[in-house]
Motif scaffolding. Structure first.
Motif, PDB file in Angstrom:
ATOM      1  N   VAL A  86       0.846  -1.204   0.000  1.00  0.00           N
ATOM      2  CA  VAL A  86       0.000   0.000   0.000  1.00  0.00           C
ATOM      3  C   VAL A  86       0.880   1.253   0.000  1.00  0.00           C
ATOM      4  N   GLU A  87       1.903   1.262   0.850  1.00  0.00           N
ATOM      5  CA  GLU A  87       2.763   2.455   0.936  1.00  0.00           C
ATOM      6  C   GLU A  87       3.510   2.709  -0.371  1.00  0.00           C
ATOM      7  N   LYS A  88       4.025   1.642  -0.963  1.00  0.00           N
ATOM      8  CA  LYS A  88       4.764   1.807  -2.232  1.00  0.00           C
ATOM      9  C   LYS A  88       3.826   2.192  -3.383  1.00  0.00           C
ATOM     10  N   SER A  89       2.592   1.712  -3.334  1.00  0.00           N
ATOM     11  CA  SER A  89       1.610   2.085  -4.373  1.00  0.00           C
ATOM     12  C   SER A  89       1.291   3.574  -4.286  1.00  0.00           C
ATOM     13  N   ILE A  90       1.170   4.086  -3.047  1.00  0.00           N
ATOM     14  CA  ILE A  90       0.900   5.524  -2.875  1.00  0.00           C
ATOM     15  C   ILE A  90       2.096   6.326  -3.406  1.00  0.00           C
ATOM     16  N   GLU A  91       3.323   5.835  -3.104  1.00  0.00           N
ATOM     17  CA  GLU A  91       4.536   6.503  -3.619  1.00  0.00           C
ATOM     18  C   GLU A  91       4.550   6.519  -5.145  1.00  0.00           C
ATOM     19  N   LYS A  92       4.217   5.370  -5.736  1.00  0.00           N
ATOM     20  CA  LYS A  92       4.337   5.236  -7.190  1.00  0.00           C
ATOM     21  C   LYS A  92       3.205   5.944  -7.934  1.00  0.00           C
ATOM     22  N   TYR A  93       1.967   5.754  -7.471  1.00  0.00           N
ATOM     23  CA  TYR A  93       0.797   6.253  -8.223  1.00  0.00           C
ATOM     24  C   TYR A  93       0.240   7.560  -7.655  1.00  0.00           C
ATOM     25  N   GLY A  94       0.749   7.976  -6.485  1.00  0.00           N
ATOM     26  CA  GLY A  94       0.162   9.137  -5.814  1.00  0.00           C
ATOM     27  C   GLY A  94      -1.135   8.753  -5.109  1.00  0.00           C
ATOM     28  N   ALA A  95      -1.641   9.681  -4.286  1.00  0.00           N
ATOM     29  CA  ALA A  95      -2.902   9.410  -3.576  1.00  0.00           C
ATOM     30  C   ALA A  95      -4.067   9.926  -4.420  1.00  0.00           C
ATOM     31  N   PRO A  96      -5.261   9.330  -4.302  1.00  0.00           N
ATOM     32  CA  PRO A  96      -5.525   8.167  -3.460  1.00  0.00           C
ATOM     33  C   PRO A  96      -5.265   6.856  -4.210  1.00  0.00           C
ATOM     34  N   VAL A  97      -4.986   5.818  -3.448  1.00  0.00           N
ATOM     35  CA  VAL A  97      -5.113   4.467  -4.000  1.00  0.00           C
ATOM     36  C   VAL A  97      -6.232   3.799  -3.215  1.00  0.00           C
ATOM     37  N   TYR A  98      -6.943   2.909  -3.877  1.00  0.00           N
ATOM     38  CA  TYR A  98      -8.046   2.210  -3.226  1.00  0.00           C
ATOM     39  C   TYR A  98      -7.575   0.848  -2.727  1.00  0.00           C
ATOM     40  N   VAL A  99      -8.166   0.420  -1.624  1.00  0.00           N
ATOM     41  CA  VAL A  99      -7.865  -0.913  -1.086  1.00  0.00           C
ATOM     42  C   VAL A  99      -9.185  -1.633  -0.884  1.00  0.00           C
ATOM     43  N   ARG A 100      -9.294  -2.815  -1.508  1.00  0.00           N
ATOM     44  CA  ARG A 100     -10.538  -3.576  -1.357  1.00  0.00           C
ATOM     45  C   ARG A 100     -10.453  -4.402  -0.082  1.00  0.00           C
ATOM     46  N   HIS A 101     -11.302  -4.095   0.867  1.00  0.00           N
ATOM     47  CA  HIS A 101     -11.345  -4.689   2.204  1.00  0.00           C
ATOM     48  C   HIS A 101     -10.146  -4.166   3.012  1.00  0.00           C
ATOM     49  N   GLU A 102     -10.277  -4.202   4.338  1.00  0.00           N
ATOM     50  CA  GLU A 102      -9.147  -3.776   5.196  1.00  0.00           C
ATOM     51  C   GLU A 102      -7.909  -4.557   4.771  1.00  0.00           C
ATOM     52  N   ILE A 103      -6.817  -3.858   4.538  1.00  0.00           N
ATOM     53  CA  ILE A 103      -5.603  -4.526   4.035  1.00  0.00           C
ATOM     54  C   ILE A 103      -5.171  -5.631   4.990  1.00  0.00           C
ATOM     55  N   VAL A 104      -5.225  -5.329   6.297  1.00  0.00           N
ATOM     56  CA  VAL A 104      -5.056  -6.340   7.348  1.00  0.00           C
ATOM     57  C   VAL A 104      -6.064  -5.966   8.431  1.00  0.00           C
ATOM     58  N   HIS A 105      -6.369  -6.922   9.302  1.00  0.00           N
ATOM     59  CA  HIS A 105      -7.395  -6.650  10.301  1.00  0.00           C
ATOM     60  C   HIS A 105      -6.812  -5.930  11.520  1.00  0.00           C
ATOM     61  N   ASN A 106      -6.562  -4.636  11.345  1.00  0.00           N
ATOM     62  CA  ASN A 106      -6.122  -3.843  12.490  1.00  0.00           C
ATOM     63  C   ASN A 106      -6.457  -2.380  12.254  1.00  0.00           C
ATOM     64  N   LYS A 107      -7.209  -1.800  13.192  1.00  0.00           N
ATOM     65  CA  LYS A 107      -7.710  -0.435  13.042  1.00  0.00           C
ATOM     66  C   LYS A 107      -6.560   0.583  12.972  1.00  0.00           C
ATOM     67  N   PHE A 108      -5.541   0.396  13.815  1.00  0.00           N
ATOM     68  CA  PHE A 108      -4.405   1.317  13.850  1.00  0.00           C
ATOM     69  C   PHE A 108      -3.719   1.379  12.484  1.00  0.00           C
ATOM     70  N   VAL A 109      -3.489   0.189  11.898  1.00  0.00           N
ATOM     71  CA  VAL A 109      -2.816   0.102  10.592  1.00  0.00           C
ATOM     72  C   VAL A 109      -3.680   0.755   9.505  1.00  0.00           C
ATOM     73  N   VAL A 110      -4.976   0.427   9.526  1.00  0.00           N
ATOM     74  CA  VAL A 110      -5.901   0.953   8.512  1.00  0.00           C
ATOM     75  C   VAL A 110      -5.975   2.488   8.603  1.00  0.00           C
ATOM     76  N   ASP A 111      -6.090   3.007   9.836  1.00  0.00           N
ATOM     77  CA  ASP A 111      -6.161   4.470  10.016  1.00  0.00           C
ATOM     78  C   ASP A 111      -4.885   5.148   9.537  1.00  0.00           C
ATOM     79  N   ASP A 112      -3.743   4.534   9.836  1.00  0.00           N
ATOM     80  CA  ASP A 112      -2.448   5.093   9.432  1.00  0.00           C
ATOM     81  C   ASP A 112      -2.354   5.173   7.905  1.00  0.00           C
TER      82      ASP A 112
END
Length: 314
Positions: A27-53
């Motif tokens: 996700v981080e490298k995709s934002i670097e490469k394509y710029g924001a926003p990038v979309y993520v289908r479903h929570e990338i991993v099951h953790n609120k802290f990670v998702v919010d970050d």
């Protein structure tokens, strides 16, 4: 006034596994490469802290591709894996997509496909509605794979006479979670074919072994992780079964149960595979405000697994 001494047994390995680290990096490298926003289908991993970050960095989380208004933006598939139909839909929408499915989950997908092609009817041992289960079942045509969640369902399963049967398992279940179900299936259908290698993920196994190793010495056990994280919830169960009845999940809405901690001398701490270490640090720092804390990290195995990110992001 701190006067209560508290010993912490810190379970290791704990926290992020290689599949989670890779998914977050994607996700981080995709934002670097394509710029924001990038979309993520479903929570990338099951953790609120990670998702919010990641949301703060420019990720937008959706449940389905249809929700994405700007189809020119890239979409990332979560670490849990997706049904076959989803990449096909993305291609039809002419969307750029990056698959962050954990390589261990992808391995189960390939295994299921190969067994199906070899003429087997499949059973998946797992939890209904878990995204990994939806993804694995979605690799095969409807009706060619059945879900079994527990021993009762295994006992009642209707084996069709002339079909070759094989089973695969959800990666985040432990050997203990699946062994009784597998026993029932093998007893009822001795010819059933199991996975060529154990499908249980190394991180699930290691984290559970580490918890088992210390739980019986603890008066109280805490697992840091999200309520919808299958492996975190399992770790709590493992701690209970291994001799620490008072085992609790600490999630983003949890109040720290100081009354229980006051009555304890030794507490155990672990964290689920999608929980970042900062959450463990924050929890221990809260305890240090009230108690005289000593920490003993108990490591049972060194993990050195690394999964590379897709070439297109390098």
């Amino acid at each position: 006034m701190k006067n209560k001494e508290l010993k912490i047994l810190l379970s290791a390995p704990r926290g992020f596994c290689a599949g989670v680290e890779r998914a977050i990096e994607i996700v981080e490298k995709s934002i670097e490469k394509y710029g924001a926003p990038v979309y993520v289908r479903h929570e990338i991993v099951h953790n609120k802290f990670v998702v919010d970050d990641l949301r703060n960095k420019g990720a937008i989380f959706v449940e389905e591709l249809e929700e994405i208004k700007d189809k020119s933006r890239p979409v990332i598939f979560s670490a849990h894996g997706v049904p076959k139909k989803i990449p096909e839909d993305a291609k039809n929408y002419k969307m750029t997509y990056v698959d962050a499915t954990c390589p261990l989950v992808s391995k189960v997908h390939r295994e299921a496909e190969n067994l199906y092609k070899a003429g087997y009817h499949l059973i998946l041992i797992g939890h209904q509605n878990h995204p990994e289960v939806i993804g694995t079942m979605g690799q095969l045509p409807k009706g060619s794979i059945d879900l079994i969640q527990n021993e009762d369902e295994a006992k009642q399963y209707n084996f069709e006479k002339d079909k070759k049967i094989a089973f695969v398992t959800q990666t985040t279940l432990s050997v203990d979670d699946t062994k009784d179900i597998i026993q029932v299936l093998k007893k009822r259908h001795p010819e059933i074919r199991g996975p060529s290698k154990k499908d249980i993920c190394y991180a699930t196994t290691n984290r559970q072994m580490a918890v088992k190793n210390i739980a019986k010495k603890c008066d109280l056990f805490f697992v840091i992780g999200s309520r919808n994280s299958s492996n975190s919830v399992r770790l709590v169960e493992v701690a209970k079964k291994s001799g620490c009845e008072n085992s609790l999940l600490i999630h983003s809405q949890s109040e720290i149960p100081y009354d229980l901690i006051e009555k304890s001398n030794i507490i155990g701490i672990s964290s689920g595979a999608s929980a970042p270490e900062i959450l463990v640090d924050n929890f221990i720092n809260e305890l240090k405000h009230r108690f005289i804390v000593s920490i003993d990290e108990v490591e049972i195995i060194k993990e050195n697994v690394v999964f590379k990110v897709p070439k297109k992001l390098n």
